[in-house]
Design a protein around this motif. Structure first.
Motif, PDB file in Angstrom:
ATOM      1  N   ASP A 137     -29.399 -48.122  25.191  1.00  0.00           N
ATOM      2  CA  ASP A 137     -30.530 -47.965  26.098  1.00  0.00           C
ATOM      3  C   ASP A 137     -30.585 -46.559  26.693  1.00  0.00           C
ATOM      4  O   ASP A 137     -31.592 -46.161  27.261  1.00  0.00           O
ATOM      5  CB  ASP A 137     -30.534 -49.036  27.191  1.00  0.00           C
ATOM      6  N   THR A 138     -29.495 -45.806  26.530  1.00  0.00           N
ATOM      7  CA  THR A 138     -29.412 -44.452  27.082  1.00  0.00           C
ATOM      8  C   THR A 138     -28.838 -43.515  26.031  1.00  0.00           C
ATOM      9  O   THR A 138     -27.991 -43.917  25.230  1.00  0.00           O
ATOM     10  CB  THR A 138     -28.484 -44.441  28.326  1.00  0.00           C
ATOM     11  N   VAL A 139     -29.296 -42.280  26.060  1.00  0.00           N
ATOM     12  CA  VAL A 139     -28.680 -41.236  25.241  1.00  0.00           C
ATOM     13  C   VAL A 139     -28.099 -40.210  26.209  1.00  0.00           C
ATOM     14  O   VAL A 139     -28.735 -39.835  27.198  1.00  0.00           O
ATOM     15  CB  VAL A 139     -29.680 -40.601  24.243  1.00  0.00           C
ATOM     16  N   VAL A 140     -26.860 -39.815  25.957  1.00  0.00           N
ATOM     17  CA  VAL A 140     -26.167 -38.835  26.785  1.00  0.00           C
ATOM     18  C   VAL A 140     -25.961 -37.582  25.944  1.00  0.00           C
ATOM     19  O   VAL A 140     -25.534 -37.671  24.785  1.00  0.00           O
ATOM     20  CB  VAL A 140     -24.804 -39.383  27.284  1.00  0.00           C
ATOM     21  N   ARG A 141     -26.260 -36.442  26.538  1.00  0.00           N
ATOM     22  CA  ARG A 141     -26.087 -35.152  25.859  1.00  0.00           C
ATOM     23  C   ARG A 141     -25.055 -34.343  26.631  1.00  0.00           C
ATOM     24  O   ARG A 141     -25.163 -34.184  27.841  1.00  0.00           O
ATOM     25  CB  ARG A 141     -27.413 -34.413  25.818  1.00  0.00           C
ATOM     26  N   CYS A 142     -24.049 -33.867  25.919  1.00  0.00           N
ATOM     27  CA  CYS A 142     -23.005 -33.038  26.510  1.00  0.00           C
ATOM     28  C   CYS A 142     -23.227 -31.604  26.036  1.00  0.00           C
ATOM     29  O   CYS A 142     -23.149 -31.334  24.840  1.00  0.00           O
ATOM     30  CB  CYS A 142     -21.626 -33.515  26.068  1.00  0.00           C
ATOM     31  N   THR A 143     -23.519 -30.720  26.979  1.00  0.00           N
ATOM     32  CA  THR A 143     -23.747 -29.317  26.649  1.00  0.00           C
ATOM     33  C   THR A 143     -22.533 -28.527  27.115  1.00  0.00           C
ATOM     34  O   THR A 143     -22.176 -28.567  28.296  1.00  0.00           O
ATOM     35  CB  THR A 143     -25.022 -28.789  27.342  1.00  0.00           C
ATOM     36  N   VAL A 144     -21.898 -27.853  26.181  1.00  0.00           N
ATOM     37  CA  VAL A 144     -20.668 -27.119  26.451  1.00  0.00           C
ATOM     38  C   VAL A 144     -20.973 -25.630  26.448  1.00  0.00           C
ATOM     39  O   VAL A 144     -21.580 -25.122  25.511  1.00  0.00           O
ATOM     40  CB  VAL A 144     -19.605 -27.438  25.371  1.00  0.00           C
ATOM     41  N   SER A 145     -20.551 -24.941  27.507  1.00  0.00           N
ATOM     42  CA  SER A 145     -20.729 -23.488  27.529  1.00  0.00           C
ATOM     43  C   SER A 145     -19.471 -22.839  26.955  1.00  0.00           C
ATOM     44  O   SER A 145     -18.399 -23.445  26.964  1.00  0.00           O
ATOM     45  CB  SER A 145     -20.962 -22.997  28.955  1.00  0.00           C
ATOM     46  N   PRO A 146     -19.603 -21.631  26.451  1.00  0.00           N
ATOM     47  CA  PRO A 146     -18.416 -20.958  25.910  1.00  0.00           C
ATOM     48  C   PRO A 146     -17.326 -20.863  26.978  1.00  0.00           C
ATOM     49  O   PRO A 146     -17.618 -20.659  28.160  1.00  0.00           O
ATOM     50  CB  PRO A 146     -18.919 -19.570  25.523  1.00  0.00           C
ATOM     51  N   GLY A 147     -16.098 -21.045  26.536  1.00  0.00           N
ATOM     52  CA  GLY A 147     -14.976 -21.017  27.472  1.00  0.00           C
ATOM     53  C   GLY A 147     -14.689 -19.626  27.998  1.00  0.00           C
ATOM     54  O   GLY A 147     -15.025 -18.625  27.393  1.00  0.00           O
ATOM     55  N   ARG A 148     -14.091 -19.590  29.160  1.00  0.00           N
ATOM     56  CA  ARG A 148     -13.614 -18.339  29.735  1.00  0.00           C
ATOM     57  C   ARG A 148     -12.124 -18.535  30.026  1.00  0.00           C
ATOM     58  O   ARG A 148     -11.672 -19.671  30.173  1.00  0.00           O
ATOM     59  CB  ARG A 148     -14.418 -17.962  30.974  1.00  0.00           C
ATOM     60  N   HIS A 149     -11.399 -17.467  30.089  1.00  0.00           N
ATOM     61  CA  HIS A 149      -9.946 -17.558  30.246  1.00  0.00           C
ATOM     62  C   HIS A 149      -9.527 -17.130  31.647  1.00  0.00           C
ATOM     63  O   HIS A 149     -10.074 -16.186  32.214  1.00  0.00           O
ATOM     64  CB  HIS A 149      -9.248 -16.693  29.196  1.00  0.00           C
ATOM     65  N   GLN A 150      -8.535 -17.877  32.175  1.00  0.00           N
ATOM     66  CA  GLN A 150      -8.038 -17.585  33.508  1.00  0.00           C
ATOM     67  C   GLN A 150      -6.611 -18.108  33.618  1.00  0.00           C
ATOM     68  O   GLN A 150      -6.371 -19.304  33.439  1.00  0.00           O
ATOM     69  CB  GLN A 150      -8.944 -18.258  34.548  1.00  0.00           C
ATOM     70  N   ASN A 151      -5.666 -17.220  33.883  1.00  0.00           N
ATOM     71  CA  ASN A 151      -4.257 -17.577  34.107  1.00  0.00           C
ATOM     72  C   ASN A 151      -3.677 -18.466  33.013  1.00  0.00           C
ATOM     73  O   ASN A 151      -3.016 -19.464  33.292  1.00  0.00           O
ATOM     74  CB  ASN A 151      -4.078 -18.253  35.471  1.00  0.00           C
ATOM     75  N   GLY A 152      -3.953 -18.160  31.750  1.00  0.00           N
ATOM     76  CA  GLY A 152      -3.404 -18.920  30.634  1.00  0.00           C
ATOM     77  C   GLY A 152      -4.151 -20.193  30.314  1.00  0.00           C
ATOM     78  O   GLY A 152      -3.691 -20.985  29.499  1.00  0.00           O
ATOM     79  N   TYR A 153      -5.266 -20.418  30.951  1.00  0.00           N
ATOM     80  CA  TYR A 153      -6.088 -21.595  30.691  1.00  0.00           C
ATOM     81  C   TYR A 153      -7.461 -21.174  30.179  1.00  0.00           C
ATOM     82  O   TYR A 153      -7.955 -20.094  30.497  1.00  0.00           O
ATOM     83  CB  TYR A 153      -6.289 -22.424  31.966  1.00  0.00           C
ATOM     84  N   GLU A 154      -8.053 -22.066  29.400  1.00  0.00           N
ATOM     85  CA  GLU A 154      -9.431 -21.889  28.995  1.00  0.00           C
ATOM     86  C   GLU A 154     -10.265 -22.832  29.859  1.00  0.00           C
ATOM     87  O   GLU A 154      -9.975 -24.020  29.951  1.00  0.00           O
ATOM     88  CB  GLU A 154      -9.622 -22.221  27.515  1.00  0.00           C
ATOM     89  N   LEU A 155     -11.280 -22.289  30.524  1.00  0.00           N
ATOM     90  CA  LEU A 155     -12.161 -23.081  31.375  1.00  0.00           C
ATOM     91  C   LEU A 155     -13.480 -23.283  30.638  1.00  0.00           C
ATOM     92  O   LEU A 155     -14.127 -22.316  30.238  1.00  0.00           O
ATOM     93  CB  LEU A 155     -12.405 -22.377  32.706  1.00  0.00           C
ATOM     94  N   ILE A 156     -13.869 -24.532  30.456  1.00  0.00           N
ATOM     95  CA  ILE A 156     -15.066 -24.877  29.690  1.00  0.00           C
ATOM     96  C   ILE A 156     -16.000 -25.654  30.610  1.00  0.00           C
ATOM     97  O   ILE A 156     -15.636 -26.719  31.127  1.00  0.00           O
ATOM     98  CB  ILE A 156     -14.694 -25.720  28.459  1.00  0.00           C
TER      99      ILE A 156
END
Length: 178
Positions: free
Chosen positions: A71-90
């Motif tokens: 009954d529902t459609v969900v769309r996940c939009t991912v932006s390019p990751g950025r890096h900070q202190n050894g982590y990738e933030l998405i």
């Protein structure tokens, strides 16, 4: 002079023979299989569930269980990751809309087959569509999306998705070790 003419004759023969061979047909996409239902939201603890089921085919998706009624459609939009202190933030934006007959019809279309096997595809720089079809219980599955010969969603699918009245339901950031 005779040597040059011989090269031209050989070149013409080779080109005419090569032009007469039947190019191989492209391999059809694998048939999707039924997979277990998942949470009907964009993943909050990593992007692994949004990665393609088959790395070579981000739109393979799966089949719904017998009797599944989205009954529902969900769309996940991912932006390019950025890096900070050894982590990738998405950054992820989750949007939802009511399922329409036009969307279900578009998703049921067959893949386009190329007219010729020797066609070329321009580089694909558009983001991958991440869709989930979700039922009233909040469980869903990633549908198989019909594609063009260049493995992009069909225009009918794009039109059906763009026509939906999307509303943003969540925005969040996923933090993964780089």
């Amino acid at each position: 002079m005779a040597r040059t003419s011989l090269w031209w004759v050989l070149l013409i023969i080779i080109l005419s023979i090569a032009g007469c061979t039947v190019p191989p047909r492209p391999e059809p996409r694998p048939v999707p299989i039924q997979r277990p239902l998942v949470d009907g939201r964009c993943p909050r603890d990593g992007i692994e569930p949004m990665r393609p089921i088959d790395e070579g085919d981000p739109y393979l998706g799966s089949l719904p269980p017998e009797g599944f009624r989205p009954d529902t459609v969900v769309r996940c939009t991912v932006s390019p990751g950025r890096h900070q202190n050894g982590y990738e933030l998405i950054d992820v934006t989750e949007s939802s809309a009511a399922v329409t007959p036009e969307l279900l019809t578009a998703l049921a279309l067959p893949d386009e087959v190329p007219e010729r096997a020797d066609f070329g595809c321009p580089e694909n720089l558009e983001p991958t569509l991440h869709l989930l079809l979700v039922d009233a219980t909040g469980r869903g599955y990633r549908p198989r999306i019909p594609v063009t010969p260049c493995h992009r969603p069909l225009a009918e699918v794009r039109r059906a998705i763009e026509a939906l009245p999307w509303r943003v339901t969540a925005k969040f950031t996923i933090k993964q070790r780089s």
